[in-house]
Design a protein around this motif. Sequence first.
Motif, short mmCIF file in Angstrom:
data_model
loop_
_atom_site.label_atom_id
_atom_site.label_comp_id
_atom_site.label_asym_id
_atom_site.label_seq_id
_atom_site.Cartn_x
_atom_site.Cartn_y
_atom_site.Cartn_z
N SER A 45 -8.33 -15.79 6.63
CA SER A 45 -8.19 -15.21 5.39
C SER A 45 -9.76 -15.13 4.90
N ALA A 46 -9.97 -14.11 4.03
CA ALA A 46 -11.02 -14.06 3.12
C ALA A 46 -10.84 -13.34 1.99
N ALA A 47 -11.71 -13.86 0.90
CA ALA A 47 -11.67 -13.04 -0.19
C ALA A 47 -13.10 -12.92 -0.77
N ILE A 48 -13.05 -11.71 -1.58
CA ILE A 48 -14.55 -11.18 -2.30
C ILE A 48 -14.43 -11.71 -3.79
N LEU A 49 -15.40 -12.47 -4.22
CA LEU A 49 -15.46 -13.00 -5.45
C LEU A 49 -16.58 -12.38 -6.17
N PRO A 50 -16.34 -12.14 -7.70
CA PRO A 50 -17.47 -11.38 -8.14
C PRO A 50 -18.69 -12.60 -8.14
N ALA A 51 -20.10 -12.20 -8.05
CA ALA A 51 -20.83 -13.12 -8.21
C ALA A 51 -20.73 -13.95 -9.53
N PRO A 52 -21.18 -15.32 -9.37
CA PRO A 52 -21.21 -16.08 -10.88
C PRO A 52 -22.06 -15.27 -11.73
N GLU A 53 -21.58 -15.49 -13.16
CA GLU A 53 -22.35 -14.69 -14.15
C GLU A 53 -23.80 -15.24 -14.11
N GLY A 54 -24.48 -14.38 -14.23
CA GLY A 54 -26.04 -14.50 -14.24
C GLY A 54 -26.65 -14.95 -13.05
N GLU A 73 -22.21 -11.59 -0.04
CA GLU A 73 -21.81 -10.33 0.86
C GLU A 73 -21.91 -9.23 -0.34
N ALA A 74 -22.92 -8.52 -0.08
CA ALA A 74 -23.30 -7.28 -0.59
C ALA A 74 -23.22 -7.63 -2.04
N GLY A 75 -24.12 -8.77 -2.66
CA GLY A 75 -24.02 -9.22 -4.34
C GLY A 75 -22.88 -9.83 -4.45
N LYS A 76 -22.06 -10.28 -3.92
CA LYS A 76 -20.85 -10.92 -4.16
C LYS A 76 -20.71 -12.09 -3.42
N LEU A 77 -19.62 -12.74 -3.47
CA LEU A 77 -19.46 -14.08 -2.61
C LEU A 77 -18.01 -13.95 -2.04
N ARG A 124 -9.95 -25.44 -2.87
CA ARG A 124 -10.74 -26.40 -2.12
C ARG A 124 -12.33 -26.22 -2.12
N TYR A 125 -12.49 -24.70 -2.19
CA TYR A 125 -13.71 -24.03 -2.49
C TYR A 125 -14.29 -24.51 -4.05
N GLU A 126 -13.36 -24.33 -4.86
CA GLU A 126 -13.76 -24.55 -6.29
C GLU A 126 -13.99 -25.96 -6.61
N GLN A 127 -13.34 -26.82 -5.89
CA GLN A 127 -13.44 -28.06 -6.04
C GLN A 127 -15.16 -28.66 -5.82
N ALA A 128 -15.71 -27.76 -5.00
CA ALA A 128 -17.03 -27.92 -4.61
C ALA A 128 -18.32 -27.52 -5.48
N MET A 129 -17.62 -26.57 -6.34
CA MET A 129 -18.59 -25.70 -7.23
C MET A 129 -18.45 -26.35 -8.71
N THR A 130 -19.45 -25.77 -9.61
CA THR A 130 -19.53 -25.98 -10.78
C THR A 130 -19.09 -24.85 -11.72
N VAL A 131 -18.56 -23.73 -11.23
CA VAL A 131 -18.01 -22.63 -11.76
C VAL A 131 -16.59 -22.36 -11.28
N PRO A 132 -15.61 -22.15 -11.90
CA PRO A 132 -14.46 -21.61 -11.58
C PRO A 132 -14.22 -20.51 -10.88
N VAL A 133 -13.18 -20.24 -10.01
CA VAL A 133 -12.84 -18.97 -9.43
C VAL A 133 -11.95 -18.06 -10.63
N THR A 134 -12.48 -17.15 -10.96
CA THR A 134 -11.84 -16.30 -12.27
C THR A 134 -11.11 -15.02 -11.57
N ARG A 135 -11.63 -14.58 -10.63
CA ARG A 135 -11.10 -13.32 -10.16
C ARG A 135 -11.43 -13.16 -8.57
N VAL A 136 -10.30 -12.57 -8.12
CA VAL A 136 -10.39 -12.12 -6.75
C VAL A 136 -10.36 -10.73 -6.58
N GLU A 137 -11.64 -9.95 -6.24
CA GLU A 137 -11.68 -8.61 -6.21
C GLU A 137 -10.71 -7.93 -4.83
N ARG A 138 -10.96 -8.47 -3.81
CA ARG A 138 -10.12 -8.15 -2.87
C ARG A 138 -9.97 -9.22 -1.68
#
Length: 368
Positions: free
Chosen positions: A219-228, A249-253, A281-295
């Motif tokens: 599976s895979a998800a597209i997340l918006p780029a973190p703010e800024g 991926e095209a300016g997103k993650l 699991r991905y979020e545990q490795a990041m400093t910013v939370p996952v707020t939205r899945v675009e698709r």
Amino acid sequence: MTTTADILVIGGGIAGIGAAARLSGSANVVVLESEDVIGRHATGRSAAIFIKNYGNASLRALNAASEPLLATGGDLSDTPFLTPRGELVVATAGEEGDLESYLDGSDGLERVTPAEAVAMFPILNPEYVVAAALERAAQDIDVDRLLQAYARMARHNGARVVASAPATRITRTGGVWQVEAGGETYAAPILVNAAGAWADTVAERAGVRPAGLVPLRRSAAILPAPEGCDVTGWPALVSASETWYAKPEAGKLMVSPADEDPVEPHDAWPEDMVLAEGLHRYEQAMTVPVTRVERSWAGLRTFTADRTPVVGFDPEADGFFWLAGQGGYGIQTSPVLSRLAADLCLSQTSDLPAPLLAALSPARLARA
Ligand SMILES: Cc1cc2nc3c(=O)[nH]c(=O)nc-3n(C[C@H](O)[C@H](O)[C@H](O)COP(=O)(O)OP(=O)(O)OC[C@H]3O[C@@H](n4cnc5c(N)ncnc54)[C@H](O)[C@@H]3O)c2cc1C
């Protein structure tokens, strides 16, 4: 009325279309595809990355042999199919051994410090990373352009690609395969089984023993780029134990849980829980939370028991050719596997070493 050909190919993914391209200069080829367009299944759902060190030794040899065409465009295009990306492999506490095994025997991987890793992927949590390595040569693949380039070559050389033509009945009489697909009948002495997750279904329909292929959902998800953040130049990022990965991926993650759940062949979709756990699991490795899945989406990576593709004539079924089990490597190995399929179908000598041909051969399979 029966349409005759030298070679019928079942499956209009990168495998079938690539093989058709390479066969079409020397043979009359018809590709039969269930869907109304080519590339709808695994091929259209990949992470689109070339990683030379990905997979077992046979795969690494195939990756290396495929790189020149992807890097230059070869005889398919004036422009390369690859663009620089790089891939960071990061280990958290407890994953150091996984990183060491990946580094072992890898070509062109360099160790980087956790601080260097964070500088390259700035939302990576410095407290998470204990060790890291960079594969600079990892690159993005323009999958659609590659698929269309194969299709263009095939059509230019007279191959027919028939969409909306699921092969439902497959029989062999008088040294010829007869395939009923989309209300028509097609006949040829050679049948190439490039049906991806459905390759064992096609074999069974043809009365051929299956190869023991297992489709594993990813599976895979597209997340918006973190703010800024402009993520465009960030590398791909994978956890050393491959329990998640991320890629601009095209300016997103794009983030994947790196799931491998065995499923029946079907038009795959992501399971909410699998995706949610992977994003966690991905979020545990990041400093910013996952707020939205675009698709989100899922596709099937189809493996043999030894995770090596199966390419060659079936030793028990005359004229039945396997081109399946490409797992998570089918895009990046398509240049060499499509050539190999053509060489073997046309009784030409392959320039691949004999041990590699043996590792790919259907004769190696322990079949039920
Ligand atoms: C999430 C994900 C990420 C991936 N990332 C990468 C990556 O970064 N790099 C890489 O190299 N690989 C990657 N892969 C793997 C790669 O996508 C596959 O190995 C490759 O696409 C397989 O191609 P294929 O042509 O064999 O299968 P498919 O693309 O699935 O094509 C098979 C076709 O056969 C057709 N078919 C089936 N049965 C019949 C029938 N009876 N009659 C007619 N047609 C039939 C289907 O409709 C389908 O179109 C990834 C896969 C997934 C799912």
